[in-house]
Motif scaffolding. Structure first.
Motif, PDB file in Angstrom:
ATOM      1  N   UNK A 117       0.840  -1.192   0.000  1.00 55.43           N
ATOM      2  CA  UNK A 117       0.000   0.000   0.000  1.00 55.43           C
ATOM      3  C   UNK A 117       0.876   1.242   0.000  1.00 55.43           C
ATOM      4  N   UNK A 118       0.353   2.281  -0.601  1.00 55.36           N
ATOM      5  CA  UNK A 118       1.040   3.575  -0.593  1.00 55.36           C
ATOM      6  C   UNK A 118       0.931   4.170   0.805  1.00 55.36           C
ATOM      7  N   UNK A 119       1.922   4.970   1.205  1.00 61.16           N
ATOM      8  CA  UNK A 119       1.833   5.619   2.517  1.00 61.16           C
ATOM      9  C   UNK A 119       0.563   6.473   2.609  1.00 61.16           C
ATOM     10  N   UNK A 120      -0.082   6.428   3.746  1.00 57.54           N
ATOM     11  CA  UNK A 120      -1.285   7.205   4.010  1.00 57.54           C
ATOM     12  C   UNK A 120      -0.968   8.146   5.156  1.00 57.54           C
ATOM     13  N   UNK A 121      -1.136   9.436   4.927  1.00 59.08           N
ATOM     14  CA  UNK A 121      -0.785  10.446   5.934  1.00 59.08           C
ATOM     15  C   UNK A 121       0.688  10.319   6.319  1.00 59.08           C
ATOM     16  N   UNK A 122       1.513   9.890   5.376  1.00 59.19           N
ATOM     17  CA  UNK A 122       2.923   9.637   5.638  1.00 59.19           C
ATOM     18  C   UNK A 122       3.695   9.825   4.343  1.00 59.19           C
ATOM     19  N   UNK A 123       4.970   9.485   4.384  1.00 59.89           N
ATOM     20  CA  UNK A 123       5.811   9.591   3.197  1.00 59.89           C
ATOM     21  C   UNK A 123       6.695   8.358   3.121  1.00 59.89           C
ATOM     22  N   UNK A 124       7.519   8.320   2.079  1.00 63.86           N
ATOM     23  CA  UNK A 124       8.456   7.210   1.951  1.00 63.86           C
ATOM     24  C   UNK A 124       7.981   6.166   0.975  1.00 63.86           C
ATOM     25  N   UNK A 125       8.667   5.030   1.012  1.00 63.00           N
ATOM     26  CA  UNK A 125       8.352   3.908   0.126  1.00 63.00           C
ATOM     27  C   UNK A 125       6.989   3.310   0.474  1.00 63.00           C
ATOM     28  N   UNK A 126       6.482   2.485  -0.445  1.00 63.62           N
ATOM     29  CA  UNK A 126       5.250   1.750  -0.164  1.00 63.62           C
ATOM     30  C   UNK A 126       5.442   0.870   1.069  1.00 63.62           C
ATOM     31  N   UNK A 127       4.353   0.593   1.718  1.00 65.69           N
ATOM     32  CA  UNK A 127       4.349  -0.283   2.887  1.00 65.69           C
ATOM     33  C   UNK A 127       4.076  -1.727   2.480  1.00 65.69           C
ATOM     34  N   UNK A 128       4.605  -2.638   3.255  1.00 68.36           N
ATOM     35  CA  UNK A 128       4.191  -4.029   3.226  1.00 68.36           C
ATOM     36  C   UNK A 128       3.362  -4.212   4.489  1.00 68.36           C
ATOM     37  N   UNK A 129       2.140  -4.737   4.322  1.00 67.69           N
ATOM     38  CA  UNK A 129       1.213  -4.884   5.440  1.00 67.69           C
ATOM     39  C   UNK A 129       0.710  -6.313   5.538  1.00 67.69           C
ATOM     40  N   UNK A 130       0.270  -6.674   6.723  1.00 62.64           N
ATOM     41  CA  UNK A 130      -0.374  -7.961   6.978  1.00 62.64           C
ATOM     42  C   UNK A 130      -1.177  -7.819   8.265  1.00 62.64           C
ATOM     43  N   UNK A 131      -2.015  -8.798   8.528  1.00 59.61           N
ATOM     44  CA  UNK A 131      -2.744  -8.873   9.796  1.00 59.61           C
ATOM     45  C   UNK A 131      -2.592 -10.288  10.333  1.00 59.61           C
ATOM     46  N   UNK A 132      -2.371 -10.381  11.636  1.00 61.24           N
ATOM     47  CA  UNK A 132      -2.271 -11.671  12.319  1.00 61.24           C
ATOM     48  C   UNK A 132      -3.416 -11.818  13.302  1.00 61.24           C
ATOM     49  N   UNK A 133      -3.878 -13.047  13.439  1.00 59.68           N
ATOM     50  CA  UNK A 133      -4.871 -13.389  14.462  1.00 59.68           C
ATOM     51  C   UNK A 133      -4.161 -14.265  15.485  1.00 59.68           C
ATOM     52  N   UNK A 134      -4.216 -13.846  16.738  1.00 53.64           N
ATOM     53  CA  UNK A 134      -3.578 -14.604  17.806  1.00 53.64           C
ATOM     54  C   UNK A 134      -4.602 -14.959  18.878  1.00 53.64           C
TER      55      UNK A 134
END
Length: 163
Positions: free
Chosen positions: A48-65
């Motif tokens: 994803x592109x940075x949102x309310x931020x700058x820099x390179x694209x983000x790598x994101x994930x979600x974990x369920x614990x």
């Protein structure tokens, strides 16, 4: 036998500095290694592109614990994982080597100075909602409703699954 209560929690994971994908993968491994905690599910990686931020694209994930840790102890453990990755907080929404957020902690509503659950901006972020819905398609965000409806409200945010 007296068994401790466990809580299902969802953790948002993101990085855009250094080897972001490796940082996300290491965070997942560290989540699985937390005491009294089991990693149940993890989403794919998303870009994803940075949102309310700058820099390179983000790598994101979600974990369920599934965890016996209290929410405040879980937050402290997440901060320790971030710190191990060199996380700095020079200003709000600064680029980061690793960002870990408690998105949901059971069905609890928590409003403390250092911790708000559900995460107060998760309903505004496609990079949270898309991976969350991948692993929990019918999930509802307390006080906000079904996550799939929330995702449609942020459909204009660029996000793509990368694995």
């Amino acid at each position: 036998m007296n068994r401790k209560r466990t809580t299902i929690a969802y953790i948002g994971i993101g990085a855009n500095l250094g080897d972001a994908r490796a940082n996300v993968d290491d965070a997942l491994a560290r989540l699985a290694a937390l005491p009294a905690t089991t990693l149940l599910l993890r989403s794919s990686h998303y870009r994803s592109a940075p949102l309310e931020s700058s820099g390179d694209d983000y790598v994101n994930a979600v974990a369920c614990i599934d965890t016996q840790l209290a929410a405040s102890d879980l937050l402290a453990a997440l901060h320790a994982i971030e710190l191990a990755h060199g996380r700095e907080r020079p200003y709000r929404n600064a680029p980061r080597t690793l960002d870990l957020d408690i998105l949901l902690y059971g069905d609890e509503l928590i409003d403390l100075p250092a911790l708000r659950v559900p995460h107060p901006r998760m309903h505004e972020r496609a990079f949270v909602l898309a991976p969350l819905l991948e692993i929990a398609p019918g999930i509802e965000v307390p006080g906000r409703g079904p996550a799939h409806r929330l995702l449609s409200a942020v459909a204009g945010q660029a996000i793509s699954k990368i694995d």
